[in-house]
Design a protein around this motif. Structure first.
Motif, PDB file in Angstrom:
ATOM      1  N   SER A  33       6.635  11.251   1.221  1.00 32.71           N
ATOM      2  CA  SER A  33       5.697  11.076   2.330  1.00 32.71           C
ATOM      3  C   SER A  33       4.804  12.288   2.536  1.00 32.71           C
ATOM      4  N   GLU A  37      -1.314  10.853  -3.442  1.00 32.69           N
ATOM      5  CA  GLU A  37      -1.113   9.852  -4.493  1.00 32.69           C
ATOM      6  C   GLU A  37      -1.156  10.470  -5.890  1.00 32.69           C
ATOM      7  N   THR A  41       1.869  10.580  -9.467  1.00 32.17           N
ATOM      8  CA  THR A  41       1.690  10.074 -10.830  1.00 32.17           C
ATOM      9  C   THR A  41       1.617  11.180 -11.865  1.00 32.17           C
ATOM     10  N   ASN A  56      -0.495  11.388   5.270  1.00 31.73           N
ATOM     11  CA  ASN A  56       0.034  10.032   5.064  1.00 31.73           C
ATOM     12  C   ASN A  56       0.530   9.416   6.371  1.00 31.73           C
ATOM     13  N   GLN A  59      -2.529   8.314   8.347  1.00 30.43           N
ATOM     14  CA  GLN A  59      -3.125   7.127   7.745  1.00 30.43           C
ATOM     15  C   GLN A  59      -2.237   5.903   7.945  1.00 30.43           C
ATOM     16  N   GLU A  63      -3.788   2.464   9.442  1.00 28.52           N
ATOM     17  CA  GLU A  63      -3.913   1.230   8.670  1.00 28.52           C
ATOM     18  C   GLU A  63      -3.165   0.059   9.292  1.00 28.52           C
ATOM     19  N   TYR A 232       2.002  -2.824   4.021  1.00 26.26           N
ATOM     20  CA  TYR A 232       1.179  -1.752   3.438  1.00 26.26           C
ATOM     21  C   TYR A 232       0.837  -2.036   1.980  1.00 26.26           C
ATOM     22  N   GLN A 233       1.691  -2.749   1.292  1.00 26.70           N
ATOM     23  CA  GLN A 233       1.424  -3.024  -0.105  1.00 26.70           C
ATOM     24  C   GLN A 233       0.452  -4.181  -0.242  1.00 26.70           C
ATOM     25  N   VAL A 237      -1.845  -3.085  -5.302  1.00 21.23           N
ATOM     26  CA  VAL A 237      -1.722  -1.708  -4.812  1.00 21.23           C
ATOM     27  C   VAL A 237      -0.363  -1.537  -4.160  1.00 21.23           C
ATOM     28  N   PRO A 239       0.949   1.657  -2.234  1.00 22.65           N
ATOM     29  CA  PRO A 239       0.757   3.049  -1.799  1.00 22.65           C
ATOM     30  C   PRO A 239       2.074   3.708  -1.378  1.00 22.65           C
ATOM     31  N   TRP A 240       2.777   4.290  -2.335  1.00 29.40           N
ATOM     32  CA  TRP A 240       4.077   4.884  -2.046  1.00 29.40           C
ATOM     33  C   TRP A 240       4.038   5.940  -0.946  1.00 29.40           C
ATOM     34  N   LEU A 242       2.125   6.197   1.739  1.00 24.73           N
ATOM     35  CA  LEU A 242       2.015   5.554   3.055  1.00 24.73           C
ATOM     36  C   LEU A 242       3.307   4.832   3.417  1.00 24.73           C
TER      37      LEU A 242
END
Length: 276
Positions: A33, A37, A41, A56, A59, A63, A232-233, A237, A239-240, A242
């Motif tokens: 958290s 992003e 990766t 995060n 956001q 969201e 959220y997903q 997408v 978003p790990w 978030l």
């Protein structure tokens, strides 16, 4: 070579494995958290966030109405816990103190009912609350959550109530208290570890429940945290960062409750096991 010679060492190794297995996922979610992003990766993997950020979390609240989801979960979990513990106290007192026919059969049925999967109850619960016009109403979750936790809570409290000397209740009733008054003033306070154990188990079960919450409270303003977090997903997408931030928000209340009442919970589980 005697395999039990280093028994203490193996006990510590086993305990360490259990602790790591229990805490590592939560710690990993918290670290995730705090990452962006791009850092997730990156190869090789960075375990500790290089540039920790709370972006995060901000956001996650922007969201989705995460604060509303949190409030909904608190209302449902607290109300269902109070209802469950109240009813379980009355049922456990009757089984522990009163002459109830087929008492052992009832206890066995409680054990059996506690094993019913939630999925098997979905259709009748949906039809019932839909006919009553209670969908998208807090009662649609409070009542089932309390009922689902009721068998375990009752079984937990029966062993505690049975261990309270009857003379204490008799003395209270001689002084003018009713049997119900003796229950709430004498038996319940003396069984505090068991009551806390039953309450926390009911709270956690309600807080984490997803299937009923997603079906009986579909309106956006009524969603609980487990349902809201999965929104959220997207289709392509995931978003790990978030999702991890939202998960931390969901984990904090449970962690605080267990941390504050851990001694009573552990005492309740061990004493209940001995008395039972």
């Amino acid at each position: 070579m005697n395999p039990f010679k280093n028994l203490r060492l193996w006990v510590w190794v086993a305990a360490a494995i259990v602790v790591v297995n229990g805490f590592f996922p939560s710690v990993w979610i918290f670290f995730t958290s705090l990452k962006l992003e791009g850092e997730l990766t990156r190869i090789p993997i960075t375990y500790w966030p290089e540039n920790p950020t709370f972006q995060n979390y901000l956001q996650a609240f922007r969201e989705q109405p995460l604060g509303r989801y949190f409030l909904n979960s608190v209302i449902v979990a607290v109300a269902s816990t109070l209802l469950c513990v109240g009813v379980a106290s009355l049922a456990a007192y009757a089984l522990a103190r009163l002459h109830v026919p087929r008492r052992n059969l009832i206890l066995s049925l409680l054990v059996g009912v506690s094993m019913f999967p939630v999925a098997s109850l979905m259709v009748p619960l949906y039809q019932t609350f839909n006919e009553l016009g209670l969908r998208n109403n807090y009662l649609a979750l409070i009542l089932p959550h309390a009922a689902l936790s009721l068998p375990v809570a009752t079984l937990t409290l029966v062993s505690f109530f049975a261990g309270i000397p009857r003379d204490l209740e008799a003395a209270a009733m001689v002084d003018g208290s009713s049997r119900l008054g003796a229950l709430w003033r004498i038996v319940v306070p003396l069984s505090a570890p068991g009551v806390f154990t039953a309450a926390i188990l009911a709270f956690v079960n309600s807080w984490d429940e997803f299937l009923l919450a997603s079906t009986l409270l579909p309106a956006k303003a009524m969603r609980t945290l487990p349902v809201g977090i999965q929104l959220y997903q997207g289709e392509y997408v995931f978003p790990w960062p978030l999702i991890s931030a939202a998960l931390v928000v969901a984990l904090v209340p449970v962690a605080l409750v267990i941390a504050v009442f851990q001694e009573r919970v552990v005492g309740g589980l061990t004493q209940g096991g001995v008395k039972g």
